[in-house]
Design a protein around this motif. Sequence first.
Motif, PDB file in Angstrom:
ATOM      1  N   ASP A  29      47.985  49.453  71.821  1.00 17.31           N
ATOM      2  CA  ASP A  29      48.192  50.418  70.694  1.00 17.31           C
ATOM      3  C   ASP A  29      47.211  49.193  69.659  1.00 17.31           C
ATOM      4  O   ASP A  29      47.041  50.033  68.325  1.00 17.31           O
ATOM      5  CB  ASP A  29      49.530  49.008  70.134  1.00 17.31           C
ATOM      6  N   LEU A  30      46.343  48.148  70.012  1.00 18.42           N
ATOM      7  CA  LEU A  30      45.139  47.722  69.327  1.00 18.42           C
ATOM      8  C   LEU A  30      44.379  48.161  68.988  1.00 18.42           C
ATOM      9  O   LEU A  30      43.330  47.503  68.208  1.00 18.42           O
ATOM     10  CB  LEU A  30      45.064  46.046  68.974  1.00 18.42           C
ATOM     11  N   GLU A  31      43.894  49.583  69.960  1.00 20.86           N
ATOM     12  CA  GLU A  31      42.673  50.649  70.253  1.00 20.86           C
ATOM     13  C   GLU A  31      41.857  49.037  70.554  1.00 20.86           C
ATOM     14  O   GLU A  31      40.811  48.830  71.126  1.00 20.86           O
ATOM     15  CB  GLU A  31      42.326  50.865  69.912  1.00 20.86           C
ATOM     16  N   SER A  32      42.145  47.841  71.747  1.00 12.96           N
ATOM     17  CA  SER A  32      41.536  46.896  72.346  1.00 12.96           C
ATOM     18  C   SER A  32      41.004  47.820  73.504  1.00 12.96           C
ATOM     19  O   SER A  32      40.943  48.522  74.377  1.00 12.96           O
ATOM     20  CB  SER A  32      42.299  45.984  72.820  1.00 12.96           C
ATOM     21  N   ASP A  33      39.462  47.147  73.793  1.00 12.91           N
ATOM     22  CA  ASP A  33      38.631  47.052  75.035  1.00 12.91           C
ATOM     23  C   ASP A  33      39.609  46.684  76.202  1.00 12.91           C
ATOM     24  O   ASP A  33      39.348  45.843  75.993  1.00 12.91           O
ATOM     25  CB  ASP A  33      37.237  46.769  74.853  1.00 12.91           C
ATOM     26  N   ARG A  34      39.888  47.420  76.888  1.00 14.10           N
ATOM     27  CA  ARG A  34      39.685  46.920  78.281  1.00 14.10           C
ATOM     28  C   ARG A  34      41.586  46.465  78.432  1.00 14.10           C
ATOM     29  O   ARG A  34      41.761  44.946  78.511  1.00 14.10           O
ATOM     30  CB  ARG A  34      38.955  45.928  79.235  1.00 14.10           C
ATOM     31  N   PRO A  35      42.099  47.105  78.054  1.00 12.22           N
ATOM     32  CA  PRO A  35      43.673  46.675  77.682  1.00 12.22           C
ATOM     33  C   PRO A  35      44.338  46.389  78.311  1.00 12.22           C
ATOM     34  O   PRO A  35      45.176  45.279  79.191  1.00 12.22           O
ATOM     35  CB  PRO A  35      43.608  47.933  76.889  1.00 12.22           C
ATOM     36  N   GLY A  36      44.264  46.806  79.893  1.00  8.45           N
ATOM     37  CA  GLY A  36      44.663  47.150  80.963  1.00  8.45           C
ATOM     38  C   GLY A  36      44.368  45.038  81.420  1.00  8.45           C
ATOM     39  O   GLY A  36      45.503  44.196  81.990  1.00  8.45           O
ATOM     40  N   GLU A  37      43.612  44.972  81.602  1.00  4.56           N
ATOM     41  CA  GLU A  37      43.163  43.637  81.788  1.00  4.56           C
ATOM     42  C   GLU A  37      43.468  42.557  81.063  1.00  4.56           C
ATOM     43  O   GLU A  37      43.201  41.061  81.745  1.00  4.56           O
ATOM     44  CB  GLU A  37      41.293  44.098  81.666  1.00  4.56           C
ATOM     45  N   LYS A  38      43.258  42.818  79.751  1.00  3.43           N
ATOM     46  CA  LYS A  38      43.681  42.048  78.605  1.00  3.43           C
ATOM     47  C   LYS A  38      44.845  41.214  79.030  1.00  3.43           C
ATOM     48  O   LYS A  38      45.428  39.712  78.793  1.00  3.43           O
ATOM     49  CB  LYS A  38      42.933  42.274  76.949  1.00  3.43           C
ATOM     50  N   LYS A  39      46.620  41.867  79.088  1.00  2.00           N
ATOM     51  CA  LYS A  39      47.313  42.232  79.127  1.00  2.00           C
ATOM     52  C   LYS A  39      47.555  41.422  80.340  1.00  2.00           C
ATOM     53  O   LYS A  39      48.155  40.487  80.850  1.00  2.00           O
ATOM     54  CB  LYS A  39      47.975  43.848  79.833  1.00  2.00           C
ATOM     55  N   THR A  40      47.198  42.058  81.990  1.00  2.00           N
ATOM     56  CA  THR A  40      47.247  41.203  83.157  1.00  2.00           C
ATOM     57  C   THR A  40      46.150  40.284  82.899  1.00  2.00           C
ATOM     58  O   THR A  40      47.134  38.999  83.136  1.00  2.00           O
ATOM     59  CB  THR A  40      46.508  41.663  84.208  1.00  2.00           C
ATOM     60  N   LYS A  41      45.749  39.615  82.348  1.00  2.00           N
ATOM     61  CA  LYS A  41      44.941  37.526  81.983  1.00  2.00           C
ATOM     62  C   LYS A  41      45.547  37.420  81.143  1.00  2.00           C
ATOM     63  O   LYS A  41      46.920  35.552  81.911  1.00  2.00           O
ATOM     64  CB  LYS A  41      43.733  38.094  81.098  1.00  2.00           C
ATOM     65  N   ILE A  42      46.062  38.002  80.509  1.00  2.00           N
ATOM     66  CA  ILE A  42      47.300  36.944  79.468  1.00  2.00           C
ATOM     67  C   ILE A  42      48.872  36.802  80.418  1.00  2.00           C
ATOM     68  O   ILE A  42      48.961  35.656  80.082  1.00  2.00           O
ATOM     69  CB  ILE A  42      47.814  37.777  78.014  1.00  2.00           C
ATOM     70  N   ASN A  43      49.439  37.683  81.555  1.00  2.00           N
ATOM     71  CA  ASN A  43      50.787  37.747  81.784  1.00  2.00           C
ATOM     72  C   ASN A  43      50.024  36.098  83.206  1.00  2.00           C
ATOM     73  O   ASN A  43      51.059  35.888  83.478  1.00  2.00           O
ATOM     74  CB  ASN A  43      50.880  39.052  82.545  1.00  2.00           C
ATOM     75  N   LEU A  44      48.912  36.493  82.740  1.00  2.00           N
ATOM     76  CA  LEU A  44      48.362  35.215  84.732  1.00  2.00           C
ATOM     77  C   LEU A  44      48.566  34.174  83.670  1.00  2.00           C
ATOM     78  O   LEU A  44      49.440  33.053  83.989  1.00  2.00           O
ATOM     79  CB  LEU A  44      47.022  35.761  85.192  1.00  2.00           C
TER      80      LEU A  44
END
Length: 125
Positions: A29-44
Motif C-alpha cells: 500500500d505504501l509502494e515500498s521496495d520489496r514489500p513481500g520481504e519486508k512483511k516476512t521480516k516483520i512477521n519473523l
Amino acid sequence: QRKKRAHMNRRAAVADGRVLRSSGNVFVDLESDRPGEKKTKINLAVAINQNIRARKLTQDQAGRSLRITQPKVSALANYRLGGFSVERLMQFLNALGCGVEIVVHKPGTRRVARTVVTAEHRQDR
C-alpha cells in the motif's frame, strides 16, 4: 500495464482524499521496495520478540542466545530490520528453540503466489 494503471488510480484516490481498501500488506500500500520481504521480516521479528518476552530474557541474554550484540538485539526489538536477512531471522528462531517451516505450493493451484509467515501461539507459556 495493468499494474501501472492500478498504481495511478491509487495515487489519484489518495490525492482526492478517498478511503481505499488495503491490499493486506501495508508495504504494498505504501509502494515500498520489496514489500513481500519486508512483511516476512516483520512477521519473523514479531515471533522472535514474542519468544524473547515470553522467556523474560534481557537484551544481553537474548544476544548471547542469538550470538549477536545487545545493540543488534535492540534493533531487532525496535523492528529496525535492514541489517537482517530473512534467513538470519529464521536462524534466530531456531536458536530460540522454535521450528520454522517453509511450504512450497505447486503452480497451477487457484492460490495467488505469495509468501506467508505465521507464528504458532501457545497458551502454556
